[in-house]
Design a protein around this motif. Structure first.
Motif, PDB file in Angstrom:
ATOM      1  N   SER A 172       0.834  -1.208   0.000  1.00 48.54           N
ATOM      2  CA  SER A 172       0.000   0.000   0.000  1.00 48.54           C
ATOM      3  C   SER A 172       0.867   1.256   0.000  1.00 48.54           C
TER       4      SER A 172
ATOM      5  N   THR B 140       2.344   1.935  -3.395  1.00 50.53           N
ATOM      6  CA  THR B 140       1.429   2.551  -4.367  1.00 50.53           C
ATOM      7  C   THR B 140       1.343   4.065  -4.189  1.00 50.53           C
TER       8      THR B 140
ATOM      9  N   GLY C  66       0.207  -4.911  -4.899  1.00 43.05           N
ATOM     10  CA  GLY C  66      -0.317  -3.555  -4.739  1.00 43.05           C
ATOM     11  C   GLY C  66      -0.397  -2.888  -6.100  1.00 43.05           C
ATOM     12  N   TRP C  67      -1.541  -2.254  -6.370  1.00 40.12           N
ATOM     13  CA  TRP C  67      -1.765  -1.589  -7.661  1.00 40.12           C
ATOM     14  C   TRP C  67      -1.990  -0.099  -7.462  1.00 40.12           C
TER      15      TRP C  67
ATOM     16  N   CYS D 254      -3.391   3.631  -8.854  1.00 35.90           N
ATOM     17  CA  CYS D 254      -4.553   4.070  -9.639  1.00 35.90           C
ATOM     18  C   CYS D 254      -4.065   4.337 -11.067  1.00 35.90           C
TER      19      CYS D 254
ATOM     20  N   GLU E 181     -10.221   6.229  -9.566  1.00 43.74           N
ATOM     21  CA  GLU E 181      -9.999   4.848  -9.172  1.00 43.74           C
ATOM     22  C   GLU E 181      -9.272   4.815  -7.825  1.00 43.74           C
ATOM     23  N   VAL E 182      -9.463   3.769  -7.087  1.00 39.34           N
ATOM     24  CA  VAL E 182      -8.773   3.631  -5.804  1.00 39.34           C
ATOM     25  C   VAL E 182      -7.607   2.652  -5.944  1.00 39.34           C
ATOM     26  N   ARG E 183      -6.593   2.847  -5.090  1.00 38.56           N
ATOM     27  CA  ARG E 183      -5.484   1.907  -5.047  1.00 38.56           C
ATOM     28  C   ARG E 183      -6.018   0.574  -4.550  1.00 38.56           C
ATOM     29  N   ALA E 184      -5.358  -0.498  -4.922  1.00 38.17           N
ATOM     30  CA  ALA E 184      -5.816  -1.829  -4.505  1.00 38.17           C
ATOM     31  C   ALA E 184      -4.635  -2.662  -4.024  1.00 38.17           C
TER      32      ALA E 184
ATOM     33  N   SER F 231      -4.010  -6.780  -2.934  1.00 36.52           N
ATOM     34  CA  SER F 231      -4.647  -8.105  -2.959  1.00 36.52           C
ATOM     35  C   SER F 231      -3.675  -9.174  -2.488  1.00 36.52           C
TER      36      SER F 231
END
Length: 186
Positions: A111, A114, A138-139, A141, A146-149, A151
């Motif tokens: 997080s 990102t 971690g991705w 935007c 868009e929100v950061r993601a 997983s």
């Protein structure tokens, strides 16, 4: 009057902050900085706090900050990975770190990546030998709004990591292939 260097060092050390005169601007700023650092460490990792050092994490927090200052540890995106490495090497806490705590620390690092990373990479994959076939991704935007993601992915077959912690960045915004893995020094 205090010089700036001791005050600055007090921003990352409770022991130094306590040496500043009470009810001064310098002491208040040092305490605010330390509270912000505490929240940065423990808010994304509540299991570390609850499972290892409840209720306030003071022992972990103070000892980790002292180690971080001594080793000149990065307080950037890999902060939680350094905390994890420090905990695992610590005689008091090492055996108490669970897989869930590993995942929390990796997710917190992903997080932060990102937010902090300014490269053209779209994501980061962080693997840990202890998590075997699971990795944290971690991705950033890539479109407005868009929100950061972050997983947790299960990979079959499991990734082969030569180091305890390793990562690689993803050029686009999809995980199409693994690696090459780069070690994350702890």
């Amino acid at each position: 009057m205090l010089s700036e260097a001791p005050v600055y060092r007090a921003y990352l050390s409770w022991a130094r902050a306590r040496t500043l005169p009470e009810k001064t601007r310098e002491r208040q700023m040092a305490e605010m900085s330390l509270r912000a650092c505490w929240h940065a460490l423990f808010d994304p990792c509540p299991q570390l706090l609850q499972g290892l050092c409840p209720p306030d994490g003071a022992d972990i927090f103070e000892r980790f900050l002292a180690w971080a200052e001594e080793t000149r540890c990065s307080m950037g995106w890999s902060l939680h990975l350094h905390l994890l490495g420090w905990l695992l090497r610590d005689a008091k806490y090492g055996a108490l770190v669970t897989e869930e705590m590993h995942i929390e620390a990796l997710a917190a690092a992903a997080s932060r990546w990102t937010i902090y990373d300014k490269s053209l990479s779209g994501g980061i994959v962080i693997g840990c030998q202890r998590l075997r076939e699971r990795v944290v991704v971690g991705w950033k935007c890539h479109t407005p709004g868009e929100v950061r993601a972050v997983s947790l992915l299960r990979l079959k077959p499991p990734p082969r990591l030569d180091d305890f912690l390793a990562s690689f960045t993803v050029t686009g915004f999809q995980l199409e292939a693994l690696g090459p893995w780069a070690p994350i020094p702890l």
